[in-house]
Scaffold this active site. Structure first.
Site: not given
Length: 563
Positions: A36, A349, A484-485
């Site tokens: 503990d 954006d 995105g790409m």
């Protein structure tokens, strides 16, 4: 009691130790068996501090079980008192040692009666079977605050300051409640191992300083228990996180009539709400001081946001529509010109993120705050928002109602993982566990709440509260979504990201094998739908008891889905 290899909120004694180790010159003694005592290692690993963790373990071993713990515990308390002379020693058992049902309060009383004792000794009053780490931290902080304010009351009583007034309140309370000359605030709830707590504290100090409000005390992080008697001198309290500090604020309000602000300034809108709440409190205090014939105007006129048109002390002739304190200009200036988040949320954006799906999970304060930011300020669809703070479930539901499709209240990480796998969001915002889940599912994850690992204890300035915090959150949200790409460009130009798709099942049972031809065909699928195609194919294979996915199975799954 249940066996788990991951817990969002740890056992109660961890919360007590976090509060104790946040104060200066406070030592904690943990009455516990080996196993503990991992708090020292955990805090030393995560917190970027030079000081050692002020925690000592009074080990429960076979000798203690045979003879009893009293002698050993009292000896450890006395030894630490002599060696380090702390202002306060806190004794806490763990859920394991609590099974022994020992009278630890008697041990504390014996240690306190030692002739050479110079430290206060306190037993953490926490039920280790009923509360978790955060609840215990909140309770321990309130217990320490209460202990030292009651101690100061007793001192003043012995000095003859105390008597009873007409309202049955001791004049000692009134004596303790003498306010600072200028508007001031206590910040309650900043403590060790918190999520960006030190950075948030700096941002709150800057925010209050801009409003012309001084800082009275910050507890427990870096605070001294000797200064707790000064808490009632502040005009109001700020509770940045609901998880820790709320009980202390409620106690101070009840005993000393101190108002508190419990609105966490996370995001543009809630930061404005928090500032307006501060404004309301200051205006109320100002008018009450006039009615009590206390002249505060000479002090308040130095505040940059004090309305100089308030020149009548007569309540009958005073224009009540004119506010003494008006922070609207500050809010507008910060929102429009200082913080970049409001502008960014309207940029092209950020508009590309509109309608994207996200899952949010964390402690109640951060999960609710991030959910509202995503939905209100950035136009992102929150398909599920959840918290592991089951004790605060009602408040959480009230906060996120209308901002998400589903609400999940659980402390079981497997339920969270299954929900994420089912909903297939574009991004996850959660704890360290959600980051692991996201990696297995190939879903990006932004960490917004404790528990976290070492990388979320940054050396650089990264607050989540206030106007600078909105900038940090906007960056985190935008960078968490796949661009995105990006996948296509990496494939076209033979980028470094050429790893083969991984299995996205959260279970290690019944994993499916993909042959080389099927994997090659899968790699030709556009990146933004590849994950969905893979999951649908595996779902088809499991439904039809197909152990290995070939090219034929891939096409069959496609036809079945199209049918």
């Amino acid at each position: 009691m249940k066996l788990a290899y991951w817990m969002y909120a740890g056992p109660a004694h961890i919360g007590t130790l976090r509060v104790a180790s946040s104060f200066k010159n406070v030592h904690a003694i943990m009455h516990a068996p080996l196993g503990d005592d991992y708090f020292n290692v955990m805090r030393s690993m995560l917190e970027r501090e030079r000081d050692f963790t002020p925690v000592t373990t009074s080990i429960v071993d076979r000798h203690v079980l045979a003879r009893g713990s009293q002698e050993k515990v009292v000896e450890n308390i006395t030894r630490k008192d002599n060696e380090e002379s702390p202002d306060l020693i806190i004794l806490t058992p763990t859920c394991t040692s609590s099974i022994l049902q020992e009278d630890l309060q008697n041990f504390v009383n014996r240690a306190s009666m030692s002739e050479n004792s110079t430290s206060d000794v306190l037993l953490a009053d926490v039920n280790h079977y009923r509360v978790n780490e955060l609840q215990a931290a909140d309770r321990t902080l309130e217990q320490i605050v209460r202990f030292y304010l009651e101690k100061e009351k007793s001192t003043l009583f012995r000095q003859g300051v105390s008597s009873v007034d007409d309202n049955n309140k001791t004049l000692t309370n009134n004596f303790l409640s003498i306010k600072t000359e200028k508007p001031s605030a206590n910040i309650i709830g900043i403590f060790t191992l918190g999520f960006h707590n030190q950075h948030d504290c700096r941002e709150l100090k800057r925010l209050l300083n801009n409003l012309g409000i001084e800082i009275n005390e910050v507890i427990p992080e870096g605070g001294s228990v000797k200064n707790l008697k000064n808490l009632p001198k502040a005009w109001f309290n700020i509770i940045p996180y609901r998880e820790v500090g709320l009980m202390s604020a409620i106690y101070l309000e009840k005993e000393f009539n101190m108002p508190y602000v419990a609105v966490s300034p996370i995001g543009i809108i809630d930061t404005a709400v928090c500032i307006r709440e501060i404004e309301r409190i200051l205006n109320k205090i100002y008018f009450e001081s006039l009615e009590g014939n206390v002249n505060t105007q000479s002090v308040l006129t130095t505040n940059p946001y004090f309305n100089s048109h308030i020149n009548s002390t007569n309540s009958e002739t005073r224009d009540h529509n004119v506010k003494p304190f008006d922070f609207e200009f500050y809010i507008e200036n910060q929102t429009r010109f200082i913080s970049q988040a409001a502008w960014f949320s309207r940029s092209i954006d950020c508009q590309n993120l509109t309608g994207k799906k996200a899952v949010v999970f964390g402690d109640a304060t951060h999960a609710a705050g991030i959910t509202k930011i995503l939905a209100r300020e950035m136009g992102i669809k929150v398909v599920c928002s959840g918290t592991y703070c089951k004790h605060d479930a009602d408040w959480f539901r009230e906060q996120v109602f209308g901002f998400c499709d589903q609400i999940l209240i659980t402390d079981d990480h497997t339920q969270v993982g299954d929900m994420i796998a089912k909903l297939e969001p574009s991004a996850i915002f959660g704890t360290q566990m959600e980051r692991h889940i996201g990696k297995r599912l190939d879903i990006p994850c932004g960490v917004i709440s404790a528990p976290v690992h070492i990388q979320n204890f940054p050396l650089s300035y990264r607050p989540f509260l206030g106007y600078e915090g909105t900038n940090q959150i906007a960056d985190l949200v935008y960078n968490s979504f796949s661009l995105g790409m990006e996948d296509h460009l990496l494939e076209i130009f033979s980028g470094h990201d050429t790893k083969e798709p991984i299995t996205k099942s959260l279970s290690t049972e019944n994993e499916l094998n993909w042959d080389a031809e099927a994997l090659k065909e899968l790699s030709n699928v556009p990146g933004f739908v590849r994950g969905k195609v893979k999951r649908n194919t595996e779902k088809y294979a499991r439904q039809n008891a197909i152990p290995s996915i070939t090219l034929d199975v891939l096409f069959a799954a496609k036809e079945a889905l199209s049918a």
